[in-house]
Design an enzyme around this catalytic site. Sequence first.
Site, mmCIF file in Angstrom:
data_model
loop_
_atom_site.group_PDB
_atom_site.id
_atom_site.type_symbol
_atom_site.label_atom_id
_atom_site.label_comp_id
_atom_site.label_asym_id
_atom_site.label_seq_id
_atom_site.Cartn_x
_atom_site.Cartn_y
_atom_site.Cartn_z
ATOM 1 N N HIS A 99 0.827 -1.213 0.000
ATOM 2 C CA HIS A 99 0.000 0.000 0.000
ATOM 3 C C HIS A 99 0.863 1.266 0.000
ATOM 4 C CE1 HIS A 99 -3.998 1.819 1.612
ATOM 5 N NE2 HIS A 99 -3.289 2.748 0.995
ATOM 6 N N LEU A 117 2.395 6.545 -5.114
ATOM 7 C CA LEU A 117 3.577 7.083 -5.799
ATOM 8 C C LEU A 117 3.278 8.422 -6.476
ATOM 9 C CD1 LEU A 117 5.118 3.822 -7.326
ATOM 10 C CD2 LEU A 117 5.782 5.038 -5.235
ATOM 11 N N ARG A 118 1.988 8.793 -6.509
ATOM 12 C CA ARG A 118 1.560 10.138 -6.949
ATOM 13 C C ARG A 118 1.709 10.412 -8.440
ATOM 14 N NH1 ARG A 118 -1.472 10.504 -2.718
ATOM 15 N NH2 ARG A 118 -0.546 11.295 -0.806
ATOM 16 N N HIS A 135 -5.279 -0.457 6.060
ATOM 17 C CA HIS A 135 -4.992 0.399 7.238
ATOM 18 C C HIS A 135 -6.016 0.322 8.376
ATOM 19 C CE1 HIS A 135 -7.610 2.903 4.806
ATOM 20 N NE2 HIS A 135 -6.644 3.277 3.980
ATOM 21 N N ASP A 159 1.066 2.630 3.710
ATOM 22 C CA ASP A 159 0.188 3.711 3.242
ATOM 23 C C ASP A 159 1.009 4.983 3.019
ATOM 24 O OD1 ASP A 159 -1.969 5.169 2.397
ATOM 25 O OD2 ASP A 159 -2.990 5.224 4.346
ATOM 26 N N HIS A 212 3.435 14.198 0.646
ATOM 27 C CA HIS A 212 2.874 15.491 0.265
ATOM 28 C C HIS A 212 3.998 16.521 0.220
ATOM 29 C CE1 HIS A 212 -1.353 14.460 0.288
ATOM 30 N NE2 HIS A 212 -1.164 13.785 1.404
ATOM 31 N N GLY A 221 -2.287 12.152 5.236
ATOM 32 C CA GLY A 221 -1.233 11.287 4.729
ATOM 33 C C GLY A 221 0.129 11.530 5.341
#
Lengths: 183, 429, 313
Positions: free
Chosen positions: B61, B64-65, B233, B306, B310, B325
């Site tokens: 989980h 990678l954006r 999660h 997870d 950012h 996040g």
Amino acid sequence: MAAGMRQKAQILDKEGIRRALVRIAHEIIERNKGTENVALIGIQRRGVPLAGRLCGYIEEIEGKTVPVGVLDITLYRDDLTTLSHQPLLRQTNVPFPVKDKKIVLIDDVIYTGRTVRAALDAIIDLGRPRIIQLAALIDRGHRELPVRADYVGKNVPTSGREVVAVRLQETDNEERVLILEKD
Amino acid sequence: MMKLLIKGGNLIDPVKKRAIISDVLVDGGKIVATGTDLEVDGAMVVNVPGKLVVPGFVDLHVHLREPGFEASETIATGTLAAARGGFTSVACMPNTNPVADNSAVIIFIRARAKEKGVVNVFPVGAITTGSKGEELCEMAGLKEAGAVALSDDGRTVANAAVMYRAMQYARMIGLPIIAHCEDVNLSAKGVMHEGYVSTILGLTGIPAAAEEVMVARDIILAEATGCPLHIAHVSAAGSVRLIRQARARGVTVTAEATPHHFTLTDQAVAGFDTNTKVNPPLRTADDVQAVRNGLRDGTIDVIATDHAPHAPEEKDVEYENAPFGMAGLETAVGLVWTELVNTGILTPWEAVAKMTVNPARILGIPKGELVLGADADITVIDPAWEEEVDPKQFAGKGRNTPFTGRLLKGLPVITVVGGKIVFKRGVEF
Amino acid sequence: MKLKRKDLLGLAGLETQEINLILDTAVPMKEIASRPVKKVPVLRGRTIVNIFYEPSTRTRVSFELAAKHLSADSINIPAAASSVVKGESIKDTARTIAAMGADVVVIRHPLAGAAQLLAGTVEAAVINAGDGAREHPTQGLLDMFTVREKKGTLAGLKVAIIGDILHSRVARSNIWGFLKMGAQVAICGPATMMPPEINRTGAVVYHRIEDALEGADVIMMLRIQRERQKAGLFPSLREYSRLFGLNRERLFLAKPDALVMHPGPVNRGVEITGEVADHPRSVINEQVTNGVAVRMAILYLFAGGGTDDEAAD
């Protein structure tokens, strides 16, 4: 206050303080030709008991009471930014109109004159007295402003290293005036 | 490619649940031999006595954006972070822009990973178009393109009927569903766990029930459809209890916990550090204990990060305005060792299983075991290595960690992907 | 005695001595605010910036008056609530403030923790004038000042706070403040508007207003917002008023000399009847007057007027 200070001399004892205040009381009456329109204002803190005592002596001499007020000048000081410690903010209590009064400001020691300057501002914010006079138990010199006391208990030449400590029963549980010197 | 001989380490086998001292010989990207005192001419030798040699870690989980949010992370930087964190394979969630709800995006991610990736990347496809929770994606197409699982992670499929159909269809296709369990009517505008700390901070709370009701729903739907369900999660004690009960009666449900949910409580939010803002939120000490118990008794099979990077400016705002996040890849193994292994909650092989063979089996990928002929994805852990978390040292773009300054003991020191060393921590071996 | 912090962010973190210092300093300030010439020069040349991201005439005017009485230069930065929604961070504002050379920043913001975020960014002292549902420390202090003035002390009093506790920063500040000063705090409101585990602060939770009012020395009514009904937190204003409104009959459950307070603006006929709001025991108007004195004390102390008893005599 005693930290880093040692006693150099005693200038006044209990009896000396009493005599000085009685003389000032006489001078106030004489200068103002009686007590009409005279009011006393003590500057926090030790000016406050001194004002109370002067009121008593004046009453003993003249048989008349004069009004007494209390003034805290903290908010009028010009050194708020330079002091590391600020004096505790105390109550101002002037329970009479100052307009057209002959005000006698009372403080324990006159030194640089800055306290008196602040006190003048503070009083004028309360109204417009006819005259303001100044009484101090001790004048130790070193004025930084053009201020002069009308009534002085005792003139004491001092150096900048010295401190004049007025100890009163009401605030300090003893009755004397000392010169302390920084170690 | 040069042969690689990893000598003298403690080989941890998560399947046989044991540790033996053994060398590992890698050739052509595969494991070709194990055993003591292997001598090979012309091999590059790394001596790792006292260290643990484990199958390369698999993170089920991560975010990678890329595509879409490259300011936060890219496939290149995210896989660098994975390598530094000891992970050799990651499954990346589909909440990119565009959403990975069609084969083109899956193909793009795999191509990009092949070109720029440092570790193996396994894309997860969306359950519904745009992850909007309305229409099913072309699941067969996603699978053919290389998706290993389906998830609308970051969101819940709110409509139970849609989730029911999705599970029926996914089961037919042969892909597991990874469920982000959150009733959005209950979580509403919440930004942290609803409890004493939210009360004091005046922040809107997310009750544990917001997760628990959806865990219950999805377990019931999995039971009804027979679809393999993986619960992402897990954060609340009630969820752990529901999963434990479901497994006891044979429901095909697995579950993961993140390092932050078995380490931190909502107390961490007290200073308004936006790096503590995560969904599901950090919960109470009782919840943390329940998650740890779930990990210990096997209710929770998987530890996943997870990883949600950012950009700093996104997090440098008021708590309520900050996105959810945490960056997790580079602290996960250290936290597992410090919080679970060194404390005796998990044995080393149990911990390793939850980050290797268990997630690999859920995803159906040939990873997570150190056996002859397997891909040479190997991680070496130094159980004595102590280091304070310093986000400035992170390889990934995401520096949004609440663990800054925390002392970890037991860290990955070498990461090998396909026989190639992709990360070494500091010293030469 | 000196303040132990640069900023006033909340009463939760304040020490009892600091609360006392502020309340004691407000006493002479109230005398100044009652003079014909309401002005002392103490903060001459100091710059106070007011940034209100939420409309609040009452609190803003109170701070402005306080600043003027102390001769400070006070500037209002109009900050639209929309800029918060847009995600424009407080940190952008902080850069502006630093450039202005402000000595004190007074901030009202709809998001909890905003004042703290600002405080960590600027050198100026930050005064929290309300941050989301978290705290409204100056309101708490003026409430405590008002009660202390009437009752002489706070220790041993029973203070009942009634209404929407969940969304109330005033309730939170008063819970912390009064508990620290040795009062008992009873809180009462609908279960849907009671924040979880609030009893862990030491306040006692009631859901029947009669129980909360029994023997109370102070009754503090909170404003109920109609939007909460739309959010499904209570069924109707009529039922709210019936269960949690303060009326004449209920007033008699409290001590005979109980004070009635309200941070304003009052919804007459909803949380409090007009009759009780205007009752001789109501000190709602005095709260407003005292607000200026307490904010004068706060500005004075946080702009540098820390204190020490003897040293500077």
